[in-house]
Design a protein around this motif. Structure first.
Motif, PDB file in Angstrom:
ATOM      1  N   LEU A 254      -1.145 -37.262  17.034  1.00 23.42           N
ATOM      2  CA  LEU A 254      -1.944 -36.071  16.699  1.00 23.42           C
ATOM      3  C   LEU A 254      -2.034 -35.118  17.881  1.00 23.42           C
ATOM      4  O   LEU A 254      -1.994 -33.896  17.706  1.00 23.42           O
ATOM      5  CB  LEU A 254      -3.346 -36.501  16.250  1.00 23.42           C
ATOM      6  CG  LEU A 254      -3.427 -37.219  14.895  1.00 23.42           C
ATOM      7  CD1 LEU A 254      -4.812 -37.832  14.697  1.00 23.42           C
ATOM      8  CD2 LEU A 254      -3.107 -36.263  13.752  1.00 23.42           C
ATOM      9  N   ALA A 255      -2.156 -35.688  19.086  1.00 24.62           N
ATOM     10  CA  ALA A 255      -2.235 -34.849  20.289  1.00 24.62           C
ATOM     11  C   ALA A 255      -0.936 -34.070  20.493  1.00 24.62           C
ATOM     12  O   ALA A 255      -0.948 -32.885  20.847  1.00 24.62           O
ATOM     13  CB  ALA A 255      -2.537 -35.716  21.506  1.00 24.62           C
ATOM     14  N   LYS A 256       0.192 -34.742  20.259  1.00 27.29           N
ATOM     15  CA  LYS A 256       1.489 -34.073  20.412  1.00 27.29           C
ATOM     16  C   LYS A 256       1.697 -32.998  19.349  1.00 27.29           C
ATOM     17  O   LYS A 256       2.254 -31.935  19.627  1.00 27.29           O
ATOM     18  CB  LYS A 256       2.615 -35.098  20.372  1.00 27.29           C
ATOM     19  CG  LYS A 256       2.705 -35.933  21.647  1.00 27.29           C
ATOM     20  CD  LYS A 256       3.778 -37.010  21.552  1.00 27.29           C
ATOM     21  CE  LYS A 256       3.873 -37.800  22.858  1.00 27.29           C
ATOM     22  NZ  LYS A 256       4.857 -38.918  22.759  1.00 27.29           N
ATOM     23  N   ASP A 261      -2.011 -31.324  25.836  1.00 27.43           N
ATOM     24  CA  ASP A 261      -1.576 -32.161  26.962  1.00 27.43           C
ATOM     25  C   ASP A 261      -2.703 -33.013  27.533  1.00 27.43           C
ATOM     26  O   ASP A 261      -2.477 -34.150  27.960  1.00 27.43           O
ATOM     27  CB  ASP A 261      -0.981 -31.288  28.068  1.00 27.43           C
ATOM     28  CG  ASP A 261       0.345 -30.664  27.644  1.00 27.43           C
ATOM     29  OD1 ASP A 261       1.249 -31.415  27.261  1.00 27.43           O
ATOM     30  OD2 ASP A 261       0.466 -29.420  27.670  1.00 27.43           O
ATOM     31  N   GLU A 262      -3.912 -32.465  27.548  1.00 27.11           N
ATOM     32  CA  GLU A 262      -5.042 -33.232  28.081  1.00 27.11           C
ATOM     33  C   GLU A 262      -5.280 -34.490  27.257  1.00 27.11           C
ATOM     34  O   GLU A 262      -5.507 -35.577  27.792  1.00 27.11           O
ATOM     35  CB  GLU A 262      -6.310 -32.366  28.085  1.00 27.11           C
ATOM     36  CG  GLU A 262      -7.513 -33.092  28.684  1.00 27.11           C
ATOM     37  CD  GLU A 262      -8.793 -32.270  28.632  1.00 27.11           C
ATOM     38  OE1 GLU A 262      -9.864 -32.877  28.776  1.00 27.11           O
ATOM     39  OE2 GLU A 262      -8.708 -31.032  28.454  1.00 27.11           O
ATOM     40  N   LEU A 263      -5.203 -34.343  25.937  1.00 29.04           N
ATOM     41  CA  LEU A 263      -5.429 -35.478  25.045  1.00 29.04           C
ATOM     42  C   LEU A 263      -4.290 -36.493  25.134  1.00 29.04           C
ATOM     43  O   LEU A 263      -4.521 -37.706  25.049  1.00 29.04           O
ATOM     44  CB  LEU A 263      -5.585 -34.970  23.603  1.00 29.04           C
ATOM     45  CG  LEU A 263      -6.393 -35.825  22.624  1.00 29.04           C
ATOM     46  CD1 LEU A 263      -7.727 -36.249  23.218  1.00 29.04           C
ATOM     47  CD2 LEU A 263      -6.614 -35.052  21.337  1.00 29.04           C
ATOM     48  N   LEU A 266      -5.030 -38.421  28.207  1.00 30.51           N
ATOM     49  CA  LEU A 266      -6.179 -39.305  27.994  1.00 30.51           C
ATOM     50  C   LEU A 266      -5.743 -40.564  27.243  1.00 30.51           C
ATOM     51  O   LEU A 266      -6.208 -41.671  27.534  1.00 30.51           O
ATOM     52  CB  LEU A 266      -7.267 -38.561  27.212  1.00 30.51           C
ATOM     53  CG  LEU A 266      -8.621 -39.259  27.072  1.00 30.51           C
ATOM     54  CD1 LEU A 266      -9.225 -39.568  28.437  1.00 30.51           C
ATOM     55  CD2 LEU A 266      -9.583 -38.402  26.262  1.00 30.51           C
ATOM     56  N   THR A 267      -4.831 -40.399  26.286  1.00 27.79           N
ATOM     57  CA  THR A 267      -4.294 -41.556  25.558  1.00 27.79           C
ATOM     58  C   THR A 267      -3.511 -42.454  26.505  1.00 27.79           C
ATOM     59  O   THR A 267      -3.613 -43.688  26.442  1.00 27.79           O
ATOM     60  CB  THR A 267      -3.385 -41.087  24.405  1.00 27.79           C
ATOM     61  OG1 THR A 267      -4.079 -40.140  23.609  1.00 27.79           O
ATOM     62  CG2 THR A 267      -2.981 -42.259  23.521  1.00 27.79           C
ATOM     63  N   ASN A 268      -2.730 -41.832  27.401  1.00 25.40           N
ATOM     64  CA  ASN A 268      -1.963 -42.621  28.372  1.00 25.40           C
ATOM     65  C   ASN A 268      -2.863 -43.423  29.305  1.00 25.40           C
ATOM     66  O   ASN A 268      -2.547 -44.562  29.670  1.00 25.40           O
ATOM     67  CB  ASN A 268      -1.063 -41.696  29.194  1.00 25.40           C
ATOM     68  CG  ASN A 268       0.115 -41.178  28.386  1.00 25.40           C
ATOM     69  OD1 ASN A 268       0.550 -41.822  27.433  1.00 25.40           O
ATOM     70  ND2 ASN A 268       0.612 -40.009  28.748  1.00 25.40           N
ATOM     71  N   GLU A 296      -2.636 -32.003  36.309  1.00 22.16           N
ATOM     72  CA  GLU A 296      -3.143 -30.655  36.062  1.00 22.16           C
ATOM     73  C   GLU A 296      -3.728 -30.513  34.654  1.00 22.16           C
ATOM     74  O   GLU A 296      -4.475 -29.587  34.373  1.00 22.16           O
ATOM     75  CB  GLU A 296      -2.033 -29.614  36.277  1.00 22.16           C
ATOM     76  CG  GLU A 296      -0.901 -29.635  35.278  1.00 22.16           C
ATOM     77  CD  GLU A 296       0.252 -30.551  35.690  1.00 22.16           C
ATOM     78  OE1 GLU A 296       1.351 -30.397  35.133  1.00 22.16           O
ATOM     79  OE2 GLU A 296       0.027 -31.417  36.564  1.00 22.16           O
ATOM     80  N   TYR A 297      -3.387 -31.455  33.769  1.00 21.00           N
ATOM     81  CA  TYR A 297      -3.914 -31.406  32.404  1.00 21.00           C
ATOM     82  C   TYR A 297      -5.215 -32.188  32.251  1.00 21.00           C
ATOM     83  O   TYR A 297      -5.788 -32.243  31.171  1.00 21.00           O
ATOM     84  CB  TYR A 297      -2.879 -31.962  31.412  1.00 21.00           C
ATOM     85  CG  TYR A 297      -1.597 -31.158  31.358  1.00 21.00           C
ATOM     86  CD1 TYR A 297      -1.615 -29.822  30.951  1.00 21.00           C
ATOM     87  CD2 TYR A 297      -0.384 -31.713  31.724  1.00 21.00           C
ATOM     88  CE1 TYR A 297      -0.445 -29.079  30.898  1.00 21.00           C
ATOM     89  CE2 TYR A 297       0.793 -30.973  31.683  1.00 21.00           C
ATOM     90  CZ  TYR A 297       0.755 -29.661  31.273  1.00 21.00           C
ATOM     91  OH  TYR A 297       1.908 -28.924  31.217  1.00 21.00           O
TER      92      TYR A 297
END
Length: 421
Positions: A254-256, A261-263, A266-268, A296-297
């Motif tokens: 969903l983030a992709k 990029d921030e999300l 966060l998943t990573n 940076e994200y």
């Protein structure tokens, strides 16, 4: 908002005493009765008091103003630029602060949330203290937001137990009033986040699933991704790894799709935590290293999470040069931050700094004297396991077996408490 509380609010905001406002108009005791709704003042008295406060009395409700306020309220719950939120706030503040309007009380309550978004935590507390004086005049709709935003404040200062108590009070009020589906979903999501901080896993799963159901209906995929991350964290904690990975993958998908990029990062971070839980140090380190390549994200707190997690992994694997590198990197990030707001990361960085330098006295003064009592107060049993074991090993290496035993026992106790949660 009734005229008495309106006058009281403006007097408090202007740091004016009752004596100063009443002088030349009414007695101090009579002003107190007006402010506390124990008497109905004449129009002349109201006008004189408001003139002294520099505000204009308008008895009619401004529909357009109400709509504008609602637009701003909605901005506080979506992904909007801080600059846009501030511009709208300044436009409304000038109108509302100088006029008597029934919309003002909601505007004043929402300012708590606004200050928190702007990272003005002290201003949020000041606003809470100002509004306490008139909170007994709030109706159920106003009380709902009052409880919720006070909960937000307590969550920001990491008083999660108090935060959840306030959210539950807001939840009770929500059952008595008509709120939007988006607002209901936001409360459920906020409670899931707070329960996650408290490691109340079953509650997290319950509230995250309820929020996810609402967000899915409205195609709010960013919030859906955040709910999947919460579910992934919960399943990781109870070691149902297949469900944890499934939720993390859904969150990342969903983030992709939303190019967030921030999300994605966060998943990573949470995938790295999963590898750490499984004892897969190599993949854990690999994942966190990839996260920091695109820092940076990330928000500063998330950067500190990645840095301190890598620091711990390198230390456990006796890669002391890389551990020192992470300590130094962490101190750079902390340099311009309010350390009281990021206390746990400050403690962690200094702990490993002293351990790497073999500064035993400083290590003991910090970890035994400050850090462990802080974690006990916060009931952060997961961190207590890490640092009580670290202290136990520290004393064992010095052949201080009695002290070592004491901290190993505390580590076992913390583990038992974590299992109960």
């Amino acid at each position: 908002m009734e005229i008495g509380p309106f006058i009281k609010l403006h007097r408090i905001k202007q740091n004016m005493t009752q004596e100063e406002l009443a002088e030349g108009i009414v007695s101090e005791s009579y002003l107190s009765k007006i402010e506390n709704r124990r008497t109905e003042p004449s129009a002349d008295v109201i006008n004189m008091l408001c003139t002294k406060l520099g505000v204009e009395v308008k008895s009619e409700e401004d529909t357009m103003l109400k709509e504008k306020c609602q637009e701003w309220f909605d901005m506080l719950f979506e992904v909007n630029r801080k600059e846009d939120i501030t511009n709208k706030y300044q436009e409304l503040q000038e109108i509302i602060d100088n006029n008597y309007s029934h919309t003002q009380v909601l505007f004043e309550i929402h300012k708590i949330r606004y200050y928190l978004i702007m990272d003005e935590v002290n201003l949020a507390l000041k606003q809470i203290n100002n509004l306490k004086e008139i909170s007994n005049t709030f109706d159920n709709y106003q009380l709902y937001f009052w409880m919720k935003f006070k909960g937000n404040y307590n969550s920001v200062i990491e008083e999660f137990g108090q935060a959840i108590r306030l959210y539950k009070l807001a939840e009770e009020k929500a059952n008595q009033i008509d709120i939007s589906d988006d607002e209901a979903a936001d409360l459920k999501y906020t409670m899931a986040v707070t329960y996650s901080k408290l490691r109340n896993t079953l509650e997290v799963i319950d509230y995250a699933n309820k929020a996810l159901e609402e967000y899915s209906k409205n195609y709010n995929f960013i919030r859906c991704a955040q709910c999947h991350i919460l579910l992934g964290i919960s399943y990781r904690r109870i070691r149902i790894y297949d469900k944890a990975i499934k939720n993390y993958n859904l969150a990342q998908h969903l983030a992709k799709l939303n190019k967030n990029d921030e999300l994605i990062q966060l998943t990573n971070i949470n995938l790295a935590n999963l590898y750490a839980s499984k004892g897969d140090n190599a993949n854990c380190i690999k994942c966190y290293t990839e996260v920091l390549k695109k820092k940076e994200y990330l928000k500063r707190k998330e950067i500190l999470i990645a840095i301190t997690s890598l620091m711990r992994e390198y230390y456990v694997n006796k890669n002391y040069s890389m551990c020192k590198e992470m300590v130094d990197e962490g101190h750079k990030v902390m340099k311009d931050l309010d350390r009281s707001r990021f206390k746990i990361y400050d403690y962690e960085l200094r702990t490993y700094d002293y351990a790497l330098k073999n500064e035993n006295q400083k290590f003991e003064e910090l970890v035994v004297g400050e850090f462990i009592p802080y974690l006990q107060k916060q009931k952060d049993y997961a961190s207590l396991i890490v640092y009580t074991n670290m202290v136990g090993k520290h004393y064992e290496n010095q052949s201080k077996y009695k002290l070592a035993s004491k901290y190993y026992k505390l580590a076992n106790f913390s583990y038992e408490q974590l299992i109960k949660i």
